[in-house]
Design an enzyme around this catalytic site. Structure first.
Site, PDB file in Angstrom:
ATOM      1  N   HIS A  30       0.825  -1.215   0.000  1.00 40.93           N
ATOM      2  CA  HIS A  30       0.000   0.000   0.000  1.00 40.93           C
ATOM      3  C   HIS A  30       0.861   1.267   0.000  1.00 40.93           C
ATOM      4  O   HIS A  30       0.437   2.318   0.450  1.00 40.93           O
ATOM      5  CB  HIS A  30      -0.996   0.005   1.171  1.00 40.93           C
ATOM      6  CG  HIS A  30      -2.134  -0.956   0.953  1.00 40.93           C
ATOM      7  ND1 HIS A  30      -3.374  -0.550   0.522  1.00 40.93           N
ATOM      8  CD2 HIS A  30      -2.191  -2.296   1.066  1.00 40.93           C
ATOM      9  CE1 HIS A  30      -4.160  -1.624   0.405  1.00 40.93           C
ATOM     10  NE2 HIS A  30      -3.464  -2.701   0.715  1.00 40.93           N
ATOM     11  N   ASP A  32       2.304   2.028  -3.006  1.00 36.84           N
ATOM     12  CA  ASP A  32       2.450   2.393  -4.425  1.00 36.84           C
ATOM     13  C   ASP A  32       1.482   3.468  -4.896  1.00 36.84           C
ATOM     14  O   ASP A  32       1.619   3.953  -6.009  1.00 36.84           O
ATOM     15  CB  ASP A  32       2.389   1.152  -5.338  1.00 36.84           C
ATOM     16  CG  ASP A  32       1.050   0.456  -5.369  1.00 36.84           C
ATOM     17  OD1 ASP A  32       0.216   0.677  -4.466  1.00 36.84           O
ATOM     18  OD2 ASP A  32       0.817  -0.328  -6.321  1.00 36.84           O
ATOM     19  N   ALA A 115      -6.167 -14.234  -4.719  1.00 39.40           N
ATOM     20  CA  ALA A 115      -5.065 -14.648  -3.856  1.00 39.40           C
ATOM     21  C   ALA A 115      -4.098 -13.506  -3.589  1.00 39.40           C
ATOM     22  O   ALA A 115      -3.190 -13.633  -2.785  1.00 39.40           O
ATOM     23  CB  ALA A 115      -4.326 -15.817  -4.496  1.00 39.40           C
ATOM     24  N   GLY A 116      -4.291 -12.382  -4.267  1.00 41.82           N
ATOM     25  CA  GLY A 116      -3.369 -11.261  -4.079  1.00 41.82           C
ATOM     26  C   GLY A 116      -2.083 -11.462  -4.851  1.00 41.82           C
ATOM     27  O   GLY A 116      -1.051 -10.899  -4.497  1.00 41.82           O
ATOM     28  N   SER A 119      -3.752 -11.864 -10.736  1.00 47.45           N
ATOM     29  CA  SER A 119      -4.197 -12.481 -11.979  1.00 47.45           C
ATOM     30  C   SER A 119      -4.750 -11.422 -12.936  1.00 47.45           C
ATOM     31  O   SER A 119      -4.550 -11.502 -14.146  1.00 47.45           O
ATOM     32  CB  SER A 119      -5.242 -13.550 -11.696  1.00 47.45           C
ATOM     33  OG  SER A 119      -6.215 -13.064 -10.821  1.00 47.45           O
ATOM     34  N   ASP A 164       1.650  -3.814  -9.423  1.00 48.61           N
ATOM     35  CA  ASP A 164       1.396  -5.123 -10.041  1.00 48.61           C
ATOM     36  C   ASP A 164       1.772  -5.097 -11.513  1.00 48.61           C
ATOM     37  O   ASP A 164       2.429  -5.997 -12.032  1.00 48.61           O
ATOM     38  CB  ASP A 164      -0.092  -5.497  -9.921  1.00 48.61           C
ATOM     39  CG  ASP A 164      -0.573  -5.452  -8.492  1.00 48.61           C
ATOM     40  OD1 ASP A 164       0.275  -5.425  -7.590  1.00 48.61           O
ATOM     41  OD2 ASP A 164      -1.796  -5.441  -8.287  1.00 48.61           O
ATOM     42  N   TYR A 213     -10.176  -1.784   0.009  1.00 51.39           N
ATOM     43  CA  TYR A 213      -9.002  -1.148  -0.616  1.00 51.39           C
ATOM     44  C   TYR A 213      -9.309   0.331  -0.862  1.00 51.39           C
ATOM     45  O   TYR A 213      -8.513   1.208  -0.548  1.00 51.39           O
ATOM     46  CB  TYR A 213      -8.679  -1.866  -1.937  1.00 51.39           C
ATOM     47  CG  TYR A 213      -7.389  -1.422  -2.587  1.00 51.39           C
ATOM     48  CD1 TYR A 213      -6.219  -2.144  -2.395  1.00 51.39           C
ATOM     49  CD2 TYR A 213      -7.337  -0.280  -3.377  1.00 51.39           C
ATOM     50  CE1 TYR A 213      -5.028  -1.743  -2.985  1.00 51.39           C
ATOM     51  CE2 TYR A 213      -6.152   0.125  -3.967  1.00 51.39           C
ATOM     52  CZ  TYR A 213      -5.002  -0.612  -3.770  1.00 51.39           C
ATOM     53  OH  TYR A 213      -3.834  -0.206  -4.357  1.00 51.39           O
TER      54      TYR A 213
HETATM   55  C1  GLA Z   1      -3.111  -4.398  -4.800  1.00 54.47           C
HETATM   56  C2  GLA Z   1      -2.973  -3.229  -5.769  1.00 54.47           C
HETATM   57  C3  GLA Z   1      -1.545  -2.700  -5.788  1.00 54.47           C
HETATM   58  C4  GLA Z   1      -1.026  -2.423  -4.378  1.00 54.47           C
HETATM   59  C5  GLA Z   1      -1.299  -3.607  -3.454  1.00 54.47           C
HETATM   60  C6  GLA Z   1      -0.965  -3.299  -2.026  1.00 54.47           C
HETATM   61  O1  GLA Z   1      -2.368  -5.485  -5.273  1.00 54.47           O
HETATM   62  O2  GLA Z   1      -3.344  -3.631  -7.067  1.00 54.47           O
HETATM   63  O3  GLA Z   1      -1.468  -1.549  -6.594  1.00 54.47           O
HETATM   64  O4  GLA Z   1      -1.578  -1.235  -3.874  1.00 54.47           O
HETATM   65  O5  GLA Z   1      -2.657  -4.023  -3.513  1.00 54.47           O
HETATM   66  O6  GLA Z   1       0.387  -3.120  -1.862  1.00 54.47           O
END
Ligand code: GLA
Length: 354
Positions: A30, A32, A115-116, A119, A164, A213
């Site tokens: 968090h 970025d 899943a973070g 994808s 990402d 988020y």
């Molecule tokens: C998600 C968002 C990213 C970033 C992360 C947290 O993956 O797509 O841009 O903010 O959460 O670090």
């Protein structure tokens, strides 16, 4: 093979095909969208895509993950369907002049959803790269990442940062992308050969993630108004002290941003110096900050992280947007197998990702 699947579904060979990886963030969460550093790496797992442009405006999409076949158009809006990310990427590919019209697309993925490990960014970056390559445009991978972020921000309505897309467009497995999200300057740093960055799903699938988020993003926006600038991550201790008029919650959000940014800078130094023990400590501190200051963890993830360290990892933390999904743990290769067995036995809902 993705080309065989495409041919089976659409009756002809695709014009182009390719693979884009998923990503896991090692530290810098968090940060970025708050002007800070991030340190993601690419996974071996990812998304295979095959594509042929069409002369009409139809977008037809087959995916091995979903039962339904999507039939969309280049004038579509978001419909909360899995195909939205691809539609958004094709619309941007048209806007960039990569080709004119729709496309037939086949998608095969080894990435678990929710899943973070990104994808959605793997799909948008992948489609935009294929479209660029068809047109032989000279758009850089960095600019592809910026375009892919626009799909999320402008088309999907997800106010994510750039991590990402940059990780997926630029990094390779075995390397971490040390990215300054304010300037988009980056370095590729080798990961240690004798350690594995294990990715384990907690079994808690992310729910309401986008809503929460956005909530965090709005809280950071409120801090930015108070600061009078966008860059929470790089404020000094003195500037942080001046935030005392803000609510306790907003002060903790700001504290996470600035401490996480500093940890990430130190983590890059640790990788360069091969100081893996300190890297592990920073990962653990990052988890505590996400749990207590940014409040994006959940109990199931907290206990998985605790046990990952108790059973022998040098460090572990939740990774990605939060509220469930995966942890990343740094574990010596020679301990990996016994550690993995023990951890998964103690957490029957958890499963191995990478
Ligand atoms: C998600 C968002 C990213 C970033 C992360 C947290 O993956 O797509 O841009 O903010 O959460 O670090």
């Amino acid at each position: 093979m993705i080309t065989d699947s495409f041919e089976t579904v659409f009756g002809s060979k695709p014009k182009i095909h390719g693979f884009t990886p998923g990503r896991v963030n090692l530290i810098g969460e968090h940060t970025d969208y708050n002007g800070g550093m991030v340190l993601p790496t690419a996974l071996e797992l990812g998304v295979s895509l095959a594509l042929s442009p069409r002369h009409d405006n139809k977008i037809r999409i087959w995916s091995d993950k979903f039962d339904d076949f999507a039939e969309r158009t280049t004038s579509d809006k978001v419909t909360d369907h899995w195909s939205d990310y691809i539609v958004g990427a094709i619309i941007l590919a048209n806007e960039q002049g990569y080709f004119e019209g729709g496309a037939d697309i086949a998608v095969e993925t080894t990435l678990p959803f929710g899943a973070g490990i990104s994808s959605s960014a793997a799909v948008t970056v992948g489609i935009l790269k294929l479209a660029r390559d068809i047109s032989r445009a000279d758009t850089s991978d960095k600019d592809i990442a910026v375009l892919a972020r626009r799909v999320e921000n402008e088309f999907i309505g997800m106010p994510c940062g750039i991590m990402d897309q940059m990780a997926i467009a630029i990094a390779s497995p075995g390397q971490a992308l040390a990215l300054n999200t304010e300037t988009l300057d980056f370095d590729l740093v080798d990961l240690p050969h004798n350690y594995h960055m294990a990715v384990i799903h907690s079994g808690q699938f992310r729910q309401l993630n986008e809503g929460r988020y956005k909530e965090r993003k709005e809280e950071c926006d409120a801090v930015k108004v108070e600061l009078g600038h966008e860059n929470i991550c790089q404020i000094s201790d003195a500037e942080f002290a001046e935030l005392e008029g803000l609510s306790d919650v907003l002060q903790r959000r700001a504290r996470h941003c600035l401490t996480e940014h500093r940890r990430t800078i130190e983590a890059v130094t640790c990788l360069l110096k091969h100081d893996i023990n300190r890297l592990g400590e920073l990962m653990n501190e990052s988890h505590v900050s996400m749990r207590d200051d940014f409040e994006i963890s959940v109990p199931k993830v907290d206990t998985l992280v605790e046990d990952a360290v108790k059973f022998g990892a040098v460090g572990a933390r939740q990774t990605g947007g939060g509220f469930g999904g995966c942890i990343v743990a740094c574990i010596a290769n020679d301990k990996l197998e016994t550690w993995k067995t023990r951890l998964l036995e103690a957490h029957p809902d958890a499963f191995w990702v990478a």
